[in-house]
Design a protein around this motif. Structure first.
Motif, PDB file in Angstrom:
ATOM      1  N   LEU A 151     -51.944  -6.364   2.015  1.00  0.00           N
ATOM      2  CA  LEU A 151     -51.575  -6.830   3.356  1.00  0.00           C
ATOM      3  C   LEU A 151     -52.617  -7.783   3.934  1.00  0.00           C
ATOM      4  N   ARG A 152     -53.876  -7.583   3.603  1.00  0.00           N
ATOM      5  CA  ARG A 152     -54.951  -8.347   4.242  1.00  0.00           C
ATOM      6  C   ARG A 152     -55.260  -9.662   3.543  1.00  0.00           C
ATOM      7  N   ARG A 153     -55.108  -9.714   2.241  1.00  0.00           N
ATOM      8  CA  ARG A 153     -55.539 -10.909   1.528  1.00  0.00           C
ATOM      9  C   ARG A 153     -54.480 -12.004   1.606  1.00  0.00           C
ATOM     10  N   GLU A 154     -54.945 -13.212   1.377  1.00  0.00           N
ATOM     11  CA  GLU A 154     -54.064 -14.371   1.376  1.00  0.00           C
ATOM     12  C   GLU A 154     -53.354 -14.475   0.024  1.00  0.00           C
ATOM     13  N   PRO A 155     -52.123 -14.995   0.024  1.00  0.00           N
ATOM     14  CA  PRO A 155     -51.427 -15.189  -1.259  1.00  0.00           C
ATOM     15  C   PRO A 155     -52.198 -16.151  -2.148  1.00  0.00           C
ATOM     16  N   GLY A 156     -52.056 -15.982  -3.428  1.00  0.00           N
ATOM     17  CA  GLY A 156     -52.749 -16.834  -4.383  1.00  0.00           C
ATOM     18  C   GLY A 156     -53.617 -16.009  -5.303  1.00  0.00           C
ATOM     19  N   SER A 157     -54.769 -16.549  -5.637  1.00  0.00           N
ATOM     20  CA  SER A 157     -55.675 -15.852  -6.542  1.00  0.00           C
ATOM     21  C   SER A 157     -56.215 -14.587  -5.883  1.00  0.00           C
ATOM     22  N   MET A 158     -56.274 -13.508  -6.661  1.00  0.00           N
ATOM     23  CA  MET A 158     -56.724 -12.223  -6.135  1.00  0.00           C
ATOM     24  C   MET A 158     -58.237 -12.116  -6.192  1.00  0.00           C
ATOM     25  N   PRO A 159     -58.831 -11.374  -5.259  1.00  0.00           N
ATOM     26  CA  PRO A 159     -60.280 -11.135  -5.315  1.00  0.00           C
ATOM     27  C   PRO A 159     -60.658 -10.395  -6.596  1.00  0.00           C
ATOM     28  N   ALA A 160     -61.921 -10.539  -6.968  1.00  0.00           N
ATOM     29  CA  ALA A 160     -62.392  -9.924  -8.216  1.00  0.00           C
ATOM     30  C   ALA A 160     -62.247  -8.402  -8.171  1.00  0.00           C
ATOM     31  N   LEU A 161     -62.468  -7.805  -6.996  1.00  0.00           N
ATOM     32  CA  LEU A 161     -62.361  -6.350  -6.890  1.00  0.00           C
ATOM     33  C   LEU A 161     -60.931  -5.879  -7.109  1.00  0.00           C
ATOM     34  N   THR A 162     -59.971  -6.634  -6.575  1.00  0.00           N
ATOM     35  CA  THR A 162     -58.565  -6.282  -6.780  1.00  0.00           C
ATOM     36  C   THR A 162     -58.163  -6.427  -8.241  1.00  0.00           C
ATOM     37  N   VAL A 163     -58.653  -7.501  -8.871  1.00  0.00           N
ATOM     38  CA  VAL A 163     -58.344  -7.703 -10.293  1.00  0.00           C
ATOM     39  C   VAL A 163     -58.922  -6.564 -11.131  1.00  0.00           C
ATOM     40  N   ALA A 164     -60.158  -6.171 -10.815  1.00  0.00           N
ATOM     41  CA  ALA A 164     -60.778  -5.063 -11.543  1.00  0.00           C
ATOM     42  C   ALA A 164     -60.001  -3.767 -11.340  1.00  0.00           C
ATOM     43  N   PHE A 165     -59.525  -3.532 -10.103  1.00  0.00           N
ATOM     44  CA  PHE A 165     -58.744  -2.322  -9.838  1.00  0.00           C
ATOM     45  C   PHE A 165     -57.443  -2.327 -10.629  1.00  0.00           C
ATOM     46  N   VAL A 166     -56.774  -3.474 -10.651  1.00  0.00           N
ATOM     47  CA  VAL A 166     -55.498  -3.571 -11.388  1.00  0.00           C
ATOM     48  C   VAL A 166     -55.698  -3.253 -12.861  1.00  0.00           C
ATOM     49  N   TRP A 167     -56.747  -3.821 -13.458  1.00  0.00           N
ATOM     50  CA  TRP A 167     -56.974  -3.575 -14.882  1.00  0.00           C
ATOM     51  C   TRP A 167     -57.432  -2.142 -15.149  1.00  0.00           C
ATOM     52  N   CYS A 168     -58.242  -1.598 -14.255  1.00  0.00           N
ATOM     53  CA  CYS A 168     -58.665  -0.199 -14.424  1.00  0.00           C
ATOM     54  C   CYS A 168     -57.477   0.745 -14.298  1.00  0.00           C
TER      55      CYS A 168
END
Length: 330
Positions: A151-168
């Motif tokens: 909800l908070r982030r802007e559309p487009g490339s995801m922050p590194a923390l979000t990417v790490a969470f998705v892969w974990c």
């Protein structure tokens, strides 16, 4: 671009609803798998005798294998569409499923903590219960954090923390699925075990029919055809479900019989009960299978049982004898 009015085609409704359903079913499968692993690692004597953790694992694993990739695909579709059309960020078709998921995840966390407090006050905190509370809390908190950041982030490339969470999270789901396959065993072995349970069911039925014949006819039957022709079986004697060969039956004494079959895998009493209760149609007459000890090894195996001849059991004990060791084929 974001201030321009964005349109919501029917595809948006479909993909968001599809992702929501796939997410909830994936969460359900993950939680059920974690609970089943905990139940196997820390068995509870208060569990009902027909509780089937391996059957639950197979069902949950099937849901996870299908719905988690479906959610992954639909989520990537939504993210790609938002990157190309930032104006869709505030559409209700996107925000409503997110807020609904956040609400349900928050309620799940609160209920989880309420159960923890209740069992603490009741003095019934066990390692098994604490692990289940922790597993449910981790899943709900992870889902809540992920959608709050969405909800908070802007559309487009995801922050590194979000990417790490998705892969974990993806690696964790894969590990849970692999553990499910390792726990339940190969489908081929499961089929062999179920064939063995069918053999046990047939042998239990043979013993029951022979017992009735000996009690009513006041003599031991020398063959199973003799029992069937007297009307104590529905048609012919049962045969091996795989080879169609008749089961070995012989009288070993004045009040004892022996029934043998060729088994594919070794099974203890617990695994036999679990496989038997997995079929609810069989559960209706489950007591027939539970008479005596039906644990067996792989290969040729014989069961010995005592039978009361006639209606006056004064001379012969009715207690079943223990299963014999595997007998080599002649």
């Amino acid at each position: 671009m974001e201030n321009q009015e964005a349109k919501s085609p029917p595809w948006d409704i479909f993909i968001h609803l599809f992702a929501l359903i796939a997410l909830y079913l994936s969460i359900y499968a993950v939680v059920e798998l974690l609970f089943s692993y905990i139940a196997l690692a820390f068995p509870d004597p208060l569990d009902w005798q027909w509780y089937r953790p391996h059957e639950t694992i197979r069902w949950s694993l099937a849901f996870l294998v299908i719905f988690f990739p479906a959610y992954w695909w639909s989520w990537r579709q939504i993210e790609g569409d938002l990157a190309a059309n930032p104006g869709k960020r505030r559409l209700r078709v996107r925000t409503f499923p997110i807020y609904l998921t956040l609400c349900l995840a928050g309620l799940l966390i609160l209920c989880d903590l309420a159960y923890l407090v209740y069992y603490f006050l009741d003095g019934d905190l066990t390692v098994r219960f604490l692990l289940k509370v922790g597993a449910l809390l981790a899943v709900a908190a992870g889902v809540m954090w992920f959608y709050l950041t969405a909800l908070r982030r802007e559309p487009g490339s995801m922050p590194a923390l979000t990417v790490a969470f998705v892969w974990c999270a993806t690696v964790a789901v894969l590990a849970i699925a692999v553990a499910g396959f390792a726990t339940t065993g190969s489908p081929f072995k499961i089929r062999l075990a179920r064939l063995d349970v069918k053999r046990i069911d047939d042998i239990a039925a043979i013993f029951r029919h022979v017992r009735d014949y000996a009690r009513e006819m006041n003599q031991m039957p020398t063959t199973l055809d003799q029992v069937a022709s007297a009307g104590y079986m529905d048609g012919k004697p049962p045969v091996d479900p795989e080879t169609q060969a008749p089961y070995e039956y012989r009288v070993t004494g004045p009040g004892s019989i022996e029934i043998c079959a060729d088994f594919q895998v070794a099974q203890d009493a617990k695994s036999i009960k679990e496989a038997y209760y997995a079929d609810m149609a069989s559960y209706q007459h489950g007591g027939n299978l539970m008479e005596g000890d039906w644990a067996h090894g792989a290969g040729h195996f014989c069961f010995s049982r005592t039978v009361i001849v006639g209606r006056h059991p004064n001379s012969v004990s009715s207690a079943p004898a223990a299963a014999q060791a595997p007998q080599p084929k002649p």
